[in-house]
Design a protein around this motif. Structure first.
Motif, short mmCIF file in Angstrom:
data_model
loop_
_atom_site.label_atom_id
_atom_site.label_comp_id
_atom_site.label_asym_id
_atom_site.label_seq_id
_atom_site.Cartn_x
_atom_site.Cartn_y
_atom_site.Cartn_z
N VAL A 181 39.91 24.44 29.49
CA VAL A 181 38.47 24.19 29.62
C VAL A 181 38.25 22.78 30.17
CG1 VAL A 181 36.32 23.88 28.35
CG2 VAL A 181 37.84 25.78 27.79
N THR A 182 37.41 22.68 31.19
CA THR A 182 37.07 21.37 31.74
C THR A 182 35.63 20.97 31.44
OG1 THR A 182 36.52 22.42 33.86
CG2 THR A 182 38.77 21.55 33.59
N GLY A 183 34.81 21.91 31.01
CA GLY A 183 33.43 21.56 30.68
C GLY A 183 32.68 22.74 30.10
N ALA A 184 31.58 22.44 29.44
CA ALA A 184 30.71 23.48 28.88
C ALA A 184 29.28 22.95 28.88
CB ALA A 184 31.14 23.85 27.48
N ARG A 185 28.33 23.85 29.10
CA ARG A 185 26.94 23.41 29.13
C ARG A 185 26.02 24.50 28.62
NH1 ARG A 185 23.63 24.68 33.74
NH2 ARG A 185 24.63 26.24 35.09
N ALA A 186 24.93 24.08 28.01
CA ALA A 186 23.91 25.01 27.56
C ALA A 186 23.09 25.47 28.76
CB ALA A 186 23.01 24.35 26.53
N VAL A 187 22.75 26.76 28.77
CA VAL A 187 21.96 27.30 29.88
C VAL A 187 20.66 27.93 29.39
CG1 VAL A 187 23.91 27.60 31.43
CG2 VAL A 187 23.31 29.44 29.85
N GLY A 188 20.31 27.68 28.12
CA GLY A 188 19.05 28.16 27.58
C GLY A 188 19.21 29.42 26.75
N GLY A 189 18.32 29.56 25.78
CA GLY A 189 18.33 30.76 24.94
C GLY A 189 19.55 30.88 24.05
N GLY A 190 20.22 29.77 23.78
CA GLY A 190 21.42 29.80 22.95
C GLY A 190 22.68 30.18 23.70
N ARG A 191 22.55 30.44 24.99
CA ARG A 191 23.72 30.78 25.79
C ARG A 191 24.39 29.52 26.34
NH1 ARG A 191 23.63 36.22 29.45
NH2 ARG A 191 23.24 37.70 27.76
#
Length: 385
Positions: free
Chosen positions: A129-139
């Motif tokens: 994993v190189t990154g993670a981000r929120a995209v709205g609605g808990g996803r």
């Protein structure tokens, strides 16, 4: 338009905690995808022995319906305890009577038990994993080193002390505790290192003095797994070439910390087989917590990495995984309710375990060591947990 594969539950990290979570979800008919940066299950050694506590690790195995399969893995005799001082004088010698509630098992065997209990393909190896981000609605979307992007309704950071998922909920970082371990092994000890084998006995072994010591155990294959431990600056390790196949210089650097110690103890380093592995001990602040963040949570070292001086790290990770899995199963279709219930129990429990671990570190390296440890085993003053 790029299609992004979606996983309802995405777990980053195939350690004991992440695998326990995946197994408990599987028991409840919930599919999870686990991603680990190791190339395969055999990519690296899994470490030595673990004592699996009745109230945490064994409770997690019961929730995973693996307790009976676990029992044959137990190292009989492994709950014996021997404590020495720096002069190799035995201060405590307790045999394993078979009635203890913290049986010893090899970490690798326990991990294999969990892996083998999962459907084929649950764990994806070689996935960094190189990154993670929120995209709205808990996803969330998770990006991998090969450019793959996956989405998920529930993202779980089970990826250890330097978690890539933790920054989504917390800006805390592990701090150096001031203590470094150097891990080593004496193989075929009864045949090749009989004096060391006799010194260590059949189970757990401690030889402690002010600010330093030896922590060891006998493994089922007859090898002796030893950790030297000492207070040192954080950059001490960078001054020693632990990658040199000729280990004499590394051994000499370690032995500088044990000047004046009994030669039988020093021989554990001198006679070590294979490489010496440095392991600086880091911990998150005691009481580390975060605000409820939709769709994401942490478990194990990602949530509460602590020093190993209470034997709680692996046990807490497995209990975290089991309780999170059961919370998700108990709140179908309501991820937030599941995560709120899980974290309500997790955070105070982790704080207590981290505090006990921090106290245990101080206790083991007191000026009068090993007296603090002897008091703990006796249940007297200085008990660390």
């Amino acid at each position: 338009m790029t299609t992004i594969t979606h996983h309802p539950v995405l777990i980053v990290g195939a350690g004991l905690g992440g695998l326990t979570l995946a197994r408990v979800l599987h028991v409840h008919g919930i599919e999870a995808a686990v991603f680990d940066l190791d190339a395969s299950p055999a990519a690296r050694a899994q470490g030595g022995m673990l004592d699996i506590h009745l109230e945490s690790g064994q409770a997690a195995l019961a929730a995973a319906r693996l307790l009976e399969e676990f029992r044959p893995l137990v190292h009989l005799g492994g709950q014996a305890v021997r404590v020495l001082d720096r002069h190799a004088v035995v201060r405590l010698d307790e045999e394993d009577e078979g009635d203890g509630d913290r049986p010893e098992v090899e970490r690798g065997h326990l991990r294999d038990l969990l892996l083998d209990s999962l459907p084929a393909g649950t764990v994806r190896w070689g996935a960094k994993v190189t990154g993670a981000r929120a995209v709205g609605g808990g996803r969330h979307e998770v990006t991998f080193a090969d450019g793959t992007v996956l989405s998920t309704d529930l993202l779980v950071g089970a990826d250890g002390a330097w978690s890539r998922i933790r920054p989504l909920v917390s800006d805390a970082l592990p701090r150096y505790t001031g203590v470094s371990f150097v891990e080593l092994e004496l193989r075929d000890a009864d045949e090749r290192h009989p004096e060391s084998a006799a010194l260590l006995g059949g189970g757990m072994f401690f030889a402690l003095g002010e600010d330093r010591g030896f922590l060891a155990h006998r493994e089922p294959d007859g090898s002796l797994h030893v950790y030297t431990a000492f207070r040192a600056p954080e950059d001490w390790i960078s001054g020693v070439d632990f990658t040199d196949p000729d280990t004499r210089a590394a051994k000499a650097a370690v032995l500088e910390h044990f000047t004046g110690w009994d030669e039988r103890l020093r021989a554990l380093v001198t006679d070590a087989d294979g490489p010496l592995v440095p392991r600086p001990v880091h911990a998150l602040p005691v009481g580390h917590r975060w605000e409820r963040t939709p769709g994401v949570t942490l478990l194990g070292d990602a949530a509460h990495v602590m020093s190993p001086f209470a034997g709680e790290g692996a046990n807490m990770a497995m209990l975290d995984g089991a309780e999170l899995g059961e919370a998700v199963a108990a709140h179908p279709g309501d991820t937030e309710a599941a995560l709120a219930a899980y974290e309500k129990a997790l955070l105070p429990r982790a704080t207590a375990a981290a505090a006990a671990s921090a106290e245990g570190l101080v206790l083991c390296f007191r000026e009068d060591a090993p007296q603090g440890l002897l008091d703990m085993f006796a249940g007297g003053p200085g008990q660390a947990g």
